[in-house]
Scaffold this active site. Structure first.
Site, PDB file in Angstrom:
ATOM      1  N   ASN A 218      87.739 -46.565  11.400  1.00  0.00           N
ATOM      2  CA  ASN A 218      88.286 -46.754  10.469  1.00  0.00           C
ATOM      3  C   ASN A 218      87.338 -46.459   8.947  1.00  0.00           C
ATOM      4  OD1 ASN A 218      87.797 -49.222  10.350  1.00  0.00           O
ATOM      5  ND2 ASN A 218      90.122 -49.263  10.704  1.00  0.00           N
ATOM      6  N   GLN A 263      95.219 -31.704  14.310  1.00  0.00           N
ATOM      7  CA  GLN A 263      94.178 -32.749  13.115  1.00  0.00           C
ATOM      8  C   GLN A 263      95.836 -33.326  12.552  1.00  0.00           C
ATOM      9  OE1 GLN A 263      90.959 -32.618  13.960  1.00  0.00           O
ATOM     10  NE2 GLN A 263      92.231 -31.347  15.822  1.00  0.00           N
ATOM     11  N   HIS A 266      95.905 -37.008  13.837  1.00  0.00           N
ATOM     12  CA  HIS A 266      95.283 -38.003  13.218  1.00  0.00           C
ATOM     13  C   HIS A 266      95.499 -39.324  12.690  1.00  0.00           C
ATOM     14  CE1 HIS A 266      92.062 -37.038  16.260  1.00  0.00           C
ATOM     15  NE2 HIS A 266      91.611 -35.750  16.257  1.00  0.00           N
ATOM     16  N   GLU A 332      84.928 -30.440   8.261  1.00  0.00           N
ATOM     17  CA  GLU A 332      84.078 -31.089   9.908  1.00  0.00           C
ATOM     18  C   GLU A 332      84.096 -30.211  11.005  1.00  0.00           C
ATOM     19  OE1 GLU A 332      85.187 -35.255  12.417  1.00  0.00           O
ATOM     20  OE2 GLU A 332      86.768 -34.335  10.976  1.00  0.00           O
ATOM     21  N   HIS A 333      85.305 -29.647  11.137  1.00  0.00           N
ATOM     22  CA  HIS A 333      85.534 -28.756  12.251  1.00  0.00           C
ATOM     23  C   HIS A 333      86.325 -27.431  11.767  1.00  0.00           C
ATOM     24  CE1 HIS A 333      86.850 -32.164  13.608  1.00  0.00           C
ATOM     25  NE2 HIS A 333      86.255 -31.993  14.740  1.00  0.00           N
ATOM     26  N   ASP A 366      87.827 -31.072  20.908  1.00  0.00           N
ATOM     27  CA  ASP A 366      88.052 -33.018  20.641  1.00  0.00           C
ATOM     28  C   ASP A 366      87.699 -33.058  22.150  1.00  0.00           C
ATOM     29  OD1 ASP A 366      88.560 -32.877  18.150  1.00  0.00           O
ATOM     30  OD2 ASP A 366      90.375 -32.796  18.600  1.00  0.00           O
ATOM     31  N   GLU A 420      43.878 -40.113  -5.533  1.00  0.00           N
ATOM     32  CA  GLU A 420      44.562 -41.126  -5.869  1.00  0.00           C
ATOM     33  C   GLU A 420      44.481 -42.278  -5.793  1.00  0.00           C
ATOM     34  OE1 GLU A 420      47.104 -40.936  -2.005  1.00  0.00           O
ATOM     35  OE2 GLU A 420      48.056 -38.822  -2.620  1.00  0.00           O
ATOM     36  N   HIS A 425      41.032 -46.682   0.965  1.00  0.00           N
ATOM     37  CA  HIS A 425      41.656 -45.937   2.390  1.00  0.00           C
ATOM     38  C   HIS A 425      40.332 -44.947   2.338  1.00  0.00           C
ATOM     39  CE1 HIS A 425      45.621 -46.245   1.512  1.00  0.00           C
ATOM     40  NE2 HIS A 425      45.904 -45.536   2.073  1.00  0.00           N
TER      41      HIS A 425
END
Length: 451
Positions: A218, A263, A266, A332-333, A366, A420, A425
């Site tokens: 959640n 769905q 849910h 999502e789906h 699912d 740079e 380096h």
């Protein structure tokens, strides 16, 4: 039951539609401030805090937060044989797809003689898997989290799911049975934000900290993951579930309505969106919803979701506009109940998972299609992927140059570093090039050696 949003006279590409489309309210920022003291308390007070929040939020305190091995075994022994067979089918199919997802474990490229760069795919060391247990105890999420992690080669897996009062403070028996079936023996009866905090901080004497936390939950679970991201890795900030259906007049309204209802079941905040150019289909789906919703066990929850601002029928002029709208929605789906659904699937850019044709419903994904059901929500499918084997792997480059290979390219690296304004380096390269030159008894290699 579903409101209608008419976009037939509105031209534009998918980006032009994004602000017009329905979305569920999901204010993670506000929830972060709610879970912050919970996560801090678990960090500072360990099991004492877990007991406090278990009593407050789950209304039961487990005798032991770590589920005993005998409880896992008992749950598996008492599992209905037909349900066990269904679980085993789902596991087998998800494992088969996961093994294909893993692909090559390492690659190596020779860029020049003595110059090699490889990539190793290394599993995360320890993962905390969260399985929700609120409105629905999502035993299927055990499979979706555990199987790809096992195929990836994760060495240590721990799973948490909320304690249930009706089961004596243990997680739901189906969840425990699946853990036993999959060989997961480190299981905790801990839910919500406190489970995420337990995994992220570790609890001395109970649960060692993890490297990565995965699994849906959640808004408070999501908020805890956001808060603790960085201390640990997370898979995503998945919100409430959503389904988008692109349908034309060839679609079966019984199927379309059933999938919207499935769905919506849910969560009251679940999003159900139908995109179509067919007014007769809309009328037929509305009639089916009027028939199917009252007959459903969770009719009140479904009706709330379907009538909420996050759900709608979206009318489009034709399939081309429908594709723009559905790519903008980035569901999502995503179900494609259209003619030549397989061909249309190839034109989808943004979706968590694509369900092709009338006989590939979201409910199949699912549970037992072999695909993952832990997917990006809230439009995040335009940049993120669902949980898969690679979610549990880290790509690590392995660089192996010998002296001659470095000498061949070193002067260019020096120039790059100086450009740079990072002279140290360059100096790290120079020291080695000088050593090579001394060994050869020659002067420093010049630009000609780099050509």
């Amino acid at each position: 039951m579903l409101r209608t949003l008419d976009l037939r006279n509105r031209a534009g590409g998918d980006r032009d539609y994004r602000d017009l489309l329905p979305r569920a309210e999901f204010d993670v920022d506000a929830a972060v401030e709610v879970v912050r003291p919970i996560c801090d308390a678990v960090r500072d007070h360990g099991e004492h805090a877990l007991r406090e929040y278990s009593e407050r939020f789950d209304h039961v305190v487990p005798e032991r937060f770590r589920v005993p091995a005998e409880a896992l075994g008992r749950a598996l022994n008492e599992l209905d044989p037909e349900l066990r067979a269904a679980f085993e089918t789902s596991i087998t199919r998800r494992r088969t797809v996961s093994q294909a997802e893993r692909g090559e474990t390492s690659v190596e490229v020779e860029l020049a003689p003595g110059a090699h760069v490889g990539q190793r795919m290394i599993p995360v060391g320890r993962v905390g898997l969260y399985v929700p247990g609120g409105l629905a105890p999502l035993a299927s999420s055990v499979i979706m989290n555990v199987v790809p992690a096992q195929v990836a080669g994760v060495g240590s897996l721990a799973l948490a799911s909320p304690p249930q009062r009706e089961f004596g403070g243990l997680p739901h028996p189906n969840i425990l049975a699946l853990c036993a079936l999959l060989g997961i023996d480190e299981v905790y009866a801990v839910g919500g934000a406190q489970a995420v905090a337990m995994f992220a901080h570790g609890v001395p004497g109970l649960c060692p900290r993890v490297d990565l936390i995965t699994g849906p939950g959640n808004i408070y679970v999501v908020a805890a993951k956001r808060l603790l991201k960085g201390l640990v890795g997370i898979d995503s900030e998945a919100g409430t579930t959503e389904i988008g259906i692109l349908a034309d007049d060839s679609a079966d309204p019984v199927f379309v309505a059933a999938d919207l209802v499935s769905q919506a079941e849910h969560d009251p905040n679940a999003a159900a969106v139908l995109v179509t150019d067919s007014e007769p289909l809309v009328a037929a789906v509305a009639a089916e919803l009027d028939r199917q919703v009252p007959a459903s066990k969770h009719a009140d929850r479904i009706r709330t979701a379907l009538t909420g601002p996050q759900s709608a029928v979206i009318m489009v002029a034709d399939l081309e506009q429908g594709l723009d709208v559905i790519n903008a929605y980035a569901a999502e789906h995503l179900e494609l109940q259209v003619r030549d659904a397989a061909g249309v699937a190839g034109r989808i850019r943004n979706a968590g998972a694509i369900f092709v044709g009338s006989y590939s419903p979201v409910s199949l994904g699912d549970y037992s299609a072999g695909s993952t059901h832990v997917l990006p929500t809230g439009g995040c499918a335009c940049h993120s992927s669902g949980l898969n084997v690679k979610s549990f792997l880290r790509a690590v480059h392995v660089i192996d140059y010998d002296a001659d290979a470095l000498a061949a390219i070193g002067h260019g690296v020096e120039l790059f570093a100086e450009a740079e304004d990072l002279p140290a380096h360059a100096a790290a390269i120079t020291a080695r090039l000088d050593r090579v030159a001394d060994r050869r008894g020659t002067g420093r290699p010049g630009t000609g050696a780099d050509a």
